[in-house]
Write a protein that holds these residues in place. Structure first.
Motif, PDB file in Angstrom:
ATOM      1  N   LEU A 151      -8.109   7.198   2.323  1.00  0.00           N
ATOM      2  CA  LEU A 151      -7.441   5.895   2.442  1.00  0.00           C
ATOM      3  C   LEU A 151      -6.968   5.681   3.875  1.00  0.00           C
ATOM      4  CD1 LEU A 151      -6.162   3.311   1.228  1.00  0.00           C
ATOM      5  CD2 LEU A 151      -4.128   4.692   0.686  1.00  0.00           C
ATOM      6  N   VAL A 195     -10.843   2.043   1.511  1.00  0.00           N
ATOM      7  CA  VAL A 195     -10.503   2.846   0.334  1.00  0.00           C
ATOM      8  C   VAL A 195     -11.764   3.517  -0.189  1.00  0.00           C
ATOM      9  CG1 VAL A 195      -9.419   2.845  -1.935  1.00  0.00           C
ATOM     10  CG2 VAL A 195      -8.746   1.117  -0.244  1.00  0.00           C
ATOM     11  N   ILE A 222      -1.367   0.463  -2.902  1.00  0.00           N
ATOM     12  CA  ILE A 222      -2.813   0.573  -3.110  1.00  0.00           C
ATOM     13  C   ILE A 222      -3.126   1.743  -4.040  1.00  0.00           C
ATOM     14  CG2 ILE A 222      -5.012   1.104  -1.970  1.00  0.00           C
ATOM     15  CD1 ILE A 222      -3.961  -0.430   0.480  1.00  0.00           C
ATOM     16  N   ARG A 223      -2.480   2.891  -3.786  1.00  0.00           N
ATOM     17  CA  ARG A 223      -2.699   4.064  -4.639  1.00  0.00           C
ATOM     18  C   ARG A 223      -2.310   3.780  -6.085  1.00  0.00           C
ATOM     19  NH1 ARG A 223      -3.942   8.702  -2.111  1.00  0.00           N
ATOM     20  NH2 ARG A 223      -3.658   8.805   0.156  1.00  0.00           N
ATOM     21  N   ILE A 269      -8.151   8.312  -5.377  1.00  0.00           N
ATOM     22  CA  ILE A 269      -8.490   7.981  -3.995  1.00  0.00           C
ATOM     23  C   ILE A 269      -8.861   9.252  -3.242  1.00  0.00           C
ATOM     24  CG2 ILE A 269      -7.539   7.174  -1.795  1.00  0.00           C
ATOM     25  CD1 ILE A 269      -6.045   5.036  -3.269  1.00  0.00           C
TER      26      ILE A 269
END
Length: 351
Positions: free
Chosen positions: A298, A312, A284-285, A295
């Motif tokens: 999270l 997020v 995801i990052r 971010i």
């Protein structure tokens, strides 16, 4: 609320990707208003625009197999107990009641499947019923630990006070029990590929912890039978009465270790713990940072077998819409429930 300063405008996007064949674009406020939303009429609730179905892909098939295993185990249990009473065999009686404990533990798994399916549309389960199986697995692991302790206690008693053994009858009973358990293990393993996950490791993505718990119970019973057969054969050849309880202690250690591993795995899921080998947060990052955003907050957690949720919160000098970031995250097939919050920079606030 996510702990940010909510005196400035920001955007949200919230999405589910259940079937993974459709592209939804939902925009909901979570505890505060979306910049373009309108309040519902007084006394009217916002409808839930999508269901929260996070059951495993093989949920119903695994449920059926679990009931079949219960039927086989319960039938064998009744036959052994009846034969033990009829022929005065303590070996048959003991193994029959031993099977009863495992049938009860597997029943926990079967009832969990049924409960999860029946309540799949119950809105009071905020994130669905996908983790009911993990709760059942945790309970089943406790039962397995108790079985291990009982085996250890009985083994210690027999070491201090040896009991005469009818070797031929005991070997026959252990062999029948082994055969039944192997059939049940094949049925359960066919639905989850759990043969590599009997230790303390976390199951791979998408694996059903509830089915794994039932599988471990069956395998533990099979291992107990194998150890008993080995001990009984050597005991009958050399009259080593101490060997049977000694190997019983070995069985206690093996089953206890599996129980501890299952407790760790199911407990971690229940507490939303992210194991070290879980790469979804990093993925995801990478995607968000690849879009030029950073971010701020999270959260990633498991919703059910093969399903994960994520919240997020991000910021960027030139932020894009929440829907844009959600669309980029859609490539992560294990990510089934996504909430995106974009914190706009100072320049955008004053504009």
């Amino acid at each position: 609320m996510t702990g940010h300063d909510h005196h400035h405008p920001h955007s949200h996007d919230h999405d589910h990707d259940h079937d993974r064949d459709h592209d939804h674009d939902y925009g909901h406020g979570h505890g505060h208003a979306h910049p373009h939303s309108h309040p519902p009429p007084a006394g009217e609730r916002l409808p839930n625009r999508h269901s929260h179905i996070f059951l495993g892909a093989d949920h119903d098939r695994n449920a059926r197999r679990t009931w079949i295993v219960i039927a086989i185990t319960a039938t064998m249990m009744v036959i052994e107990i009846a034969a033990g009473i009829l022929f005065g065999s303590m070996a048959l009686l003991a193994d029959g009641w031993h099977m009863a404990t495992h049938a009860g533990a597997i029943l926990i798994a079967a009832l969990a499947y049924r409960f999860a399916r029946r309540n799949v549309d119950n809105g009071r389960f905020t994130f669905g019923t996908g983790k009911v199986g993990d709760l059942a697995a945790f309970a089943s692991a406790i039962v397995l630990a108790v079985v291990a302790l009982l085996i250890g206690w009985e083994s210690l008693m027999r070491l201090t006070a040896p009991v005469p053994i009818n070797f031929s009858e005991a070997i026959l009973v252990a062999s029948i029990g082994l055969g039944v358990n192997l059939v049940c293990a094949v049925l359960l393993n066919g639905g989850g590929h759990h043969h590599d996950h009997l230790g303390n490791h976390h199951a791979h993505h998408g694996h059903d912890t509830n089915l794994r718990a039932a599988y471990i119970h069956v395998v533990a019973d099979a291992v107990t039978s194998v150890l008993a057969i080995v001990a009984l054969i050597f005991g009958s050849l050399y009259q080593w009465l101490w060997l049977d309880p000694a190997i019983g202690l070995v069985g206690m250690v093996i089953i206890g270790r599996w129980s501890f591993g299952l407790l760790r795995q199911s407990g971690a899921i229940l507490l939303d713990y992210v194991p070290r080998e879980e790469h979804l947060p990093d993925e995801i990052r990478d995607i968000i940072e690849g879009e030029g955003a950073a971010i701020v907050d999270l959260h990633v957690w498991q919703l059910g077998p093969g399903h994960h949720g994520a919240i997020v919160s991000l910021t960027a000098d030139e932020p894009k819409s929440p829907a844009h970031y959600r669309h980029k995250l859609a490539r992560l097939r294990e990510l089934s429930h996504v909430t995106i919050e974009v914190d706009w920079p100072v320049s955008a606030r004053s504009a």
